[in-house]
Design an enzyme around this catalytic site. Structure first.
Site, PDB file in Angstrom:
ATOM      1  N   GLN A  93      63.688  61.462  54.358  1.00  0.00           N
ATOM      2  CA  GLN A  93      63.723  62.409  53.245  1.00  0.00           C
ATOM      3  C   GLN A  93      64.994  62.210  52.419  1.00  0.00           C
ATOM      4  OE1 GLN A  93      63.330  66.259  55.077  1.00  0.00           O
ATOM      5  NE2 GLN A  93      65.244  66.126  56.217  1.00  0.00           N
ATOM      6  N   HIS A 124      54.953  65.628  67.076  1.00  0.00           N
ATOM      7  CA  HIS A 124      54.643  64.235  66.752  1.00  0.00           C
ATOM      8  C   HIS A 124      54.923  63.262  67.908  1.00  0.00           C
ATOM      9  CE1 HIS A 124      53.964  65.403  62.599  1.00  0.00           C
ATOM     10  NE2 HIS A 124      55.105  66.063  62.620  1.00  0.00           N
ATOM     11  N   PHE A 142      65.005  71.235  65.348  1.00  0.00           N
ATOM     12  CA  PHE A 142      64.303  70.279  64.480  1.00  0.00           C
ATOM     13  C   PHE A 142      63.807  69.100  65.323  1.00  0.00           C
ATOM     14  CE2 PHE A 142      64.964  67.056  60.767  1.00  0.00           C
ATOM     15  CZ  PHE A 142      63.629  67.144  60.405  1.00  0.00           C
ATOM     16  N   HIS A 163      63.101  62.401  58.528  1.00  0.00           N
ATOM     17  CA  HIS A 163      62.318  63.619  58.729  1.00  0.00           C
ATOM     18  C   HIS A 163      61.596  63.488  60.067  1.00  0.00           C
ATOM     19  CE1 HIS A 163      59.029  66.638  57.218  1.00  0.00           C
ATOM     20  NE2 HIS A 163      59.430  66.882  58.425  1.00  0.00           N
ATOM     21  N   LEU A 170      68.708  69.858  57.898  1.00  0.00           N
ATOM     22  CA  LEU A 170      69.353  70.329  56.669  1.00  0.00           C
ATOM     23  C   LEU A 170      69.255  71.846  56.519  1.00  0.00           C
ATOM     24  CD1 LEU A 170      67.952  67.575  54.260  1.00  0.00           C
ATOM     25  CD2 LEU A 170      70.215  67.633  55.326  1.00  0.00           C
ATOM     26  N   HIS A 174      60.996  70.203  67.494  1.00  0.00           N
ATOM     27  CA  HIS A 174      59.762  70.312  66.723  1.00  0.00           C
ATOM     28  C   HIS A 174      59.132  68.931  66.503  1.00  0.00           C
ATOM     29  CE1 HIS A 174      57.033  71.632  63.480  1.00  0.00           C
ATOM     30  NE2 HIS A 174      57.332  70.466  62.941  1.00  0.00           N
ATOM     31  N   GLU A 175      59.951  67.986  66.096  1.00  0.00           N
ATOM     32  CA  GLU A 175      59.420  66.640  65.824  1.00  0.00           C
ATOM     33  C   GLU A 175      58.876  66.006  67.098  1.00  0.00           C
ATOM     34  OE1 GLU A 175      58.945  65.121  62.759  1.00  0.00           O
ATOM     35  OE2 GLU A 175      59.431  67.121  62.048  1.00  0.00           O
TER      36      GLU A 175
END
Ligand SMILES: *[C@@H]1O[C@H](CO)[C@@H](O)[C@H](O)[C@H]1NC(C)=O
Ligand SMILES: *[C@@H]1O[C@H](CO)[C@@H](O)[C@H](O)[C@H]1NC(C)=O
Ligand SMILES: *[C@@H]1O[C@H](CO)[C@@H](O)[C@H](O)[C@H]1NC(C)=O
Ligand SMILES: *[C@@H]1O[C@H](CO)[C@@H](O)[C@H](O)[C@H]1NC(C)=O
Ligand SMILES: *[C@@H]1O[C@H](CO)[C@@H](O)[C@H](O)[C@H]1NC(C)=O
Ligand SMILES: *[C@@H]1O[C@H](CO)[C@@H](O)[C@H](O)[C@H]1NC(C)=O
Ligand SMILES: *[C@@H]1O[C@H](CO)[C@@H](O)[C@H](O)[C@H]1NC(C)=O
Length: 269
Positions: free
Chosen positions: A30, A118, A110, A54, A92, A113-114
């Site tokens: 990103q 994913h 973060f 990201h 961020l 979550h990733e």
């Protein structure tokens, strides 16, 4: 009976393989100034002057994959590892954590979550530490900002999205996934005024929202855009063995780079 039993065994044996199999990765970086261009308060820390990760998103050609196994995210407790990962893959939306906060799950949410959304979907091939290492290694290889700058695409300028496309294509030889941000995109779906509209696009699609992808409301023709879409993300697609491939058309998000009257012009903040 015996046949049924054999079938059952076969299904049990094959299931873990098929459930977790994936066709390709999208390595998404990103552009921090694009990420919070239209809402500066989304960014809670200094915006790095380079592309940051990201996520590395395993997907199938037919449908995107999410939450594939229940393997928990392992919080990093090692300063060296943290110092390698954080500059490449900062959150961020949170202030830079201080020494005490660094090793908390909250500060690493973060990454959690990733991983859960994913990373678990490529776990049959890449365990968690490999998953994070690969993403960071790929970012080191794909110096997107250099590629754009070398091609005369400079920060603060406007550019045709097709030119960004061919700049990346020129280096990798493969079609990238491009994503922009613009307030008009949020108006596409009257029931949700903010981010969820965008999240139904491209790789974020789950199988149920797939059909909304091409919704004509996303191009509100009667709106005169006051500003151009801004470049937010560039994804590069790779096969499971990390060889670059064309990003599949079905999941490309470049439609976010066109709003009424913009004619494919975007801003690179
Ligand atoms: C992904 O696609 C493969 C074929 O490429 C298939 O075998 C597998 O079941 C799919 N996985 C999911 C979770 O849909
Ligand atoms: C801007 O971002 C902040 C922080 O994420 C959020 O609370 C706020 O709702 C956003 N504003 C708009 C107009 O989307
Ligand atoms: C994946 O799991 C998260 C919680 O960890 C949940 O919020 C999300 O809705 C799930 N997504 C899908 C597509 O199941
Ligand atoms: C921290 O990680 C680094 C790099 O992986 C390793 O060399 C070092 O031994 C680790 N330190 C501790 C205290 O585990
Ligand atoms: C993860 O995979 C790497 C390489 O395949 C291996 O060296 C490492 O031991 C694995 N880590 C764990 C925790 O299984
Ligand atoms: C990028 O280039 C490919 C190959 O020429 C093309 O199919 C695709 O439409 C282009 N995308 C954009 C946004 O220009
Ligand atoms: C692609 O690269 C070639 C040589 O490296 C250069 O001449 C050309 O202008 C580049 N094209 C684009 C669209 O970046």
């Amino acid at each position: 009976m015996a046949l049924n039993f054999k079938l059952l065994v076969l299904v049990i044996v094959l299931c873990p393989l098929t459930i977790n199999s994936f066709d390709y990765f999208t390595m998404v970086q990103q552009w921090p100034k694009g990420f919070c261009y239209f809402n500066v308060s989304k960014c809670k820390r200094v915006r790095p002057d380079d592309f940051t990760i990201h996520g590395l998103w395993p997907s199938n050609f037919t449908r995107s994959l999410r939450n594939c196994t229940s393997t928990e995210y392992g919080v990093i407790k090692n300063l060296t590892e943290w110092q390698t990962r954080y500059p490449a893959w900062p959150d961020l939306t949170r202030p830079i954590p201080n020494c005490r906060q660094k090793f908390t799950l909250q500060a690493q949410s973060f990454w959690q979550h990733e991983w859960k959304n994913h990373g678990t979907c490529s776990e049959t091939m890449y365990n968690q530490s490999r998953y994070f290492d690969i993403a960071i290694q790929l970012r080191g290889q794909y110096k997107l900002l250099n590629w754009l700058v070398n091609d005369g695409i400079r920060q603060g300028n406007n550019v045709q999205i097709s030119r960004v496309n061919s700049s990346i294509l020129n280096v990798t030889g493969k079609v990238p996934d491009l994503k922009c941000d613009h307030p008009d995109l949020y108006l596409g779906n009257p029931t949700s005024k903010s981010l969820p509209v965008l999240q139904e696009l491209g790789i974020y699609l789950d199988s149920t929202s797939d059909l909304k992808c091409d919704h004509p409301d996303l191009y509100p023709g009667n709106l005169i855009s006051k500003s151009l879409p801004v470049l937010q993300e560039i994804g590069i697609c790779l096969d499971p063995n990390l060889k670059v491939i064309d990003c599949p058309k079905k999941f490309q998000r470049s439609r976010t780079c066109y709003v009424a009257n913009s004619k494919g012009n975007i801003h690179f903040p």
